[in-house]
Motif scaffolding. Sequence first.
Motif, PDB file in Angstrom:
ATOM      1  N   ARG A 169       2.596   9.189   8.878  1.00  0.00           N
ATOM      2  CA  ARG A 169       3.909   9.847   8.875  1.00  0.00           C
ATOM      3  C   ARG A 169       4.932   8.996   8.132  1.00  0.00           C
ATOM      4  O   ARG A 169       5.791   9.526   7.398  1.00  0.00           O
ATOM      5  N   LEU A 170       4.869   7.677   8.304  1.00  0.00           N
ATOM      6  CA  LEU A 170       5.763   6.791   7.565  1.00  0.00           C
ATOM      7  C   LEU A 170       5.507   6.900   6.059  1.00  0.00           C
ATOM      8  O   LEU A 170       6.444   6.945   5.258  1.00  0.00           O
ATOM      9  N   ARG A 171       4.209   6.947   5.676  1.00  0.00           N
ATOM     10  CA  ARG A 171       3.891   7.118   4.257  1.00  0.00           C
ATOM     11  C   ARG A 171       4.434   8.445   3.743  1.00  0.00           C
ATOM     12  O   ARG A 171       5.039   8.501   2.668  1.00  0.00           O
ATOM     13  N   ASP A 172       4.189   9.511   4.488  1.00  0.00           N
ATOM     14  CA  ASP A 172       4.647  10.833   4.043  1.00  0.00           C
ATOM     15  C   ASP A 172       6.168  10.910   3.996  1.00  0.00           C
ATOM     16  O   ASP A 172       6.720  11.719   3.243  1.00  0.00           O
ATOM     17  N   GLY A 173       6.811  10.050   4.779  1.00  0.00           N
ATOM     18  CA  GLY A 173       8.268  10.021   4.788  1.00  0.00           C
ATOM     19  C   GLY A 173       8.877   9.152   3.704  1.00  0.00           C
ATOM     20  O   GLY A 173      10.103   8.990   3.664  1.00  0.00           O
ATOM     21  N   GLY A 174       8.036   8.569   2.860  1.00  0.00           N
ATOM     22  CA  GLY A 174       8.556   7.833   1.719  1.00  0.00           C
ATOM     23  C   GLY A 174       8.353   6.334   1.739  1.00  0.00           C
ATOM     24  O   GLY A 174       8.734   5.649   0.784  1.00  0.00           O
ATOM     25  N   VAL A 175       7.753   5.772   2.794  1.00  0.00           N
ATOM     26  CA  VAL A 175       7.479   4.327   2.824  1.00  0.00           C
ATOM     27  C   VAL A 175       6.238   4.066   1.978  1.00  0.00           C
ATOM     28  O   VAL A 175       5.159   4.594   2.263  1.00  0.00           O
ATOM     29  N   GLU A 176       6.363   3.259   0.946  1.00  0.00           N
ATOM     30  CA  GLU A 176       5.275   3.102  -0.021  1.00  0.00           C
ATOM     31  C   GLU A 176       4.109   2.300   0.521  1.00  0.00           C
ATOM     32  O   GLU A 176       2.947   2.575   0.185  1.00  0.00           O
ATOM     33  N   ARG A 177       4.386   1.292   1.351  1.00  0.00           N
ATOM     34  CA  ARG A 177       3.329   0.425   1.879  1.00  0.00           C
ATOM     35  C   ARG A 177       3.590   0.200   3.367  1.00  0.00           C
ATOM     36  O   ARG A 177       4.680  -0.240   3.747  1.00  0.00           O
ATOM     37  N   VAL A 178       2.583   0.487   4.169  1.00  0.00           N
ATOM     38  CA  VAL A 178       2.693   0.364   5.624  1.00  0.00           C
ATOM     39  C   VAL A 178       1.627  -0.603   6.113  1.00  0.00           C
ATOM     40  O   VAL A 178       0.473  -0.561   5.654  1.00  0.00           O
ATOM     41  N   ALA A 179       1.986  -1.482   7.036  1.00  0.00           N
ATOM     42  CA  ALA A 179       1.020  -2.365   7.684  1.00  0.00           C
ATOM     43  C   ALA A 179       0.810  -1.918   9.127  1.00  0.00           C
ATOM     44  O   ALA A 179       1.763  -1.505   9.799  1.00  0.00           O
ATOM     45  N   VAL A 180      -0.435  -1.993   9.582  1.00  0.00           N
ATOM     46  CA  VAL A 180      -0.769  -1.735  10.985  1.00  0.00           C
ATOM     47  C   VAL A 180      -1.298  -3.034  11.574  1.00  0.00           C
ATOM     48  O   VAL A 180      -2.286  -3.591  11.087  1.00  0.00           O
ATOM     49  N   LEU A 181      -0.629  -3.523  12.606  1.00  0.00           N
ATOM     50  CA  LEU A 181      -1.044  -4.735  13.318  1.00  0.00           C
ATOM     51  C   LEU A 181      -1.551  -4.340  14.690  1.00  0.00           C
ATOM     52  O   LEU A 181      -0.806  -3.802  15.508  1.00  0.00           O
TER      53      LEU A 181
END
Length: 343
Positions: free
Chosen positions: A180-192
């Motif tokens: 959802r963050l990617r689809d909302g425009g965040v280009e790179r997301v990290a999952v910890l």
Amino acid sequence: MRVFHSPLHARHDGGVELHRGQLVPCFEMPARADYIARALRDVGHAFVEAAEHDDSRLARVHDAAFVDFLRTAHARWREEGRDGSMLPSGFPARSLRRDRVPAGINGAMGYYAFDAGTPIVGGTWTAARASAHCALSAAEDVLSGSTAAYALCRPPGHHAARSAYGGYCFLNNAAIAAQRLRDGGVERVAVLDVDYHHGNGTQDIFWTRGDVLTVSIHGTPETEYPWFLGFDDETGEGDGAGGNLNLPLPRGTDWTAYTAALETALAAIRRFQAGALVVSLGVDTFEGDPISAFRLGADRFPQIGARIAALGLPTVLVQEGGYAVAEIGLNVAGVLGAFTEAR
């Protein structure tokens, strides 16, 4: 920090699971969320009931046929004259075919499940869908400008793969939030993932993608569930090559060894230059957890929260494990309180 929750979580009450060769009461129970909610209300967090979301969001990370199986599984079970908890009795292991989903519910259940510890009951789909909606609502809150939001997800999600469920997980809430963050425009997301158990489902979903970094600190699969993923030589493939970092640790790991792994994880996230962070927040690293074997005291969870906050990233915290039920609220509140204070 806003807490996104749903009372529908209580619809999933699995009853019994197969644990180390015995049928035992489920460790993953509705009371877990109730203790967390009580502890967070006591310290003043604002509660918001999760909004309704379209199921197309689930299909962004899960196979559509798998989602349809989860939606219809218990109804099909009842059509055969059964009720209560569904547990599989066979799996497509080595030498067996994996390219066909059996038409019958028993075979289909074994095809999509990877353990016999994750029962499906009449309310499972309703609860799992609501849990995903908590993660989606928290992600949208961050997209709207909040520094951080917490999704009180139950059932948890990080073991759910693109087309498989297990480890008490049906839909991968953290992956759904990251997408959802990617689809909302965040280009790179990290999952910890700081749960005691490896986030095998999250790894599977993002294995070939370069836009989402997955990092998991967990008990070594040499001795700990889920056993068949989570080794340090698993680093991703294709566009995702180098985009998966596993930091397995032995049973009995104390704070000194754990914090060294946490710093390694945080350094990897900084190098990735993520625009936002999703935290799979398991607190089963607690020394009193009944199905885990790290030695972190309750006083360490605020330190974990503060160190993650120091990344300075917009953050969605998604609830995963933690089975010392009486202490789970204290430990989650410790993480969130220190995170909020550090910001």
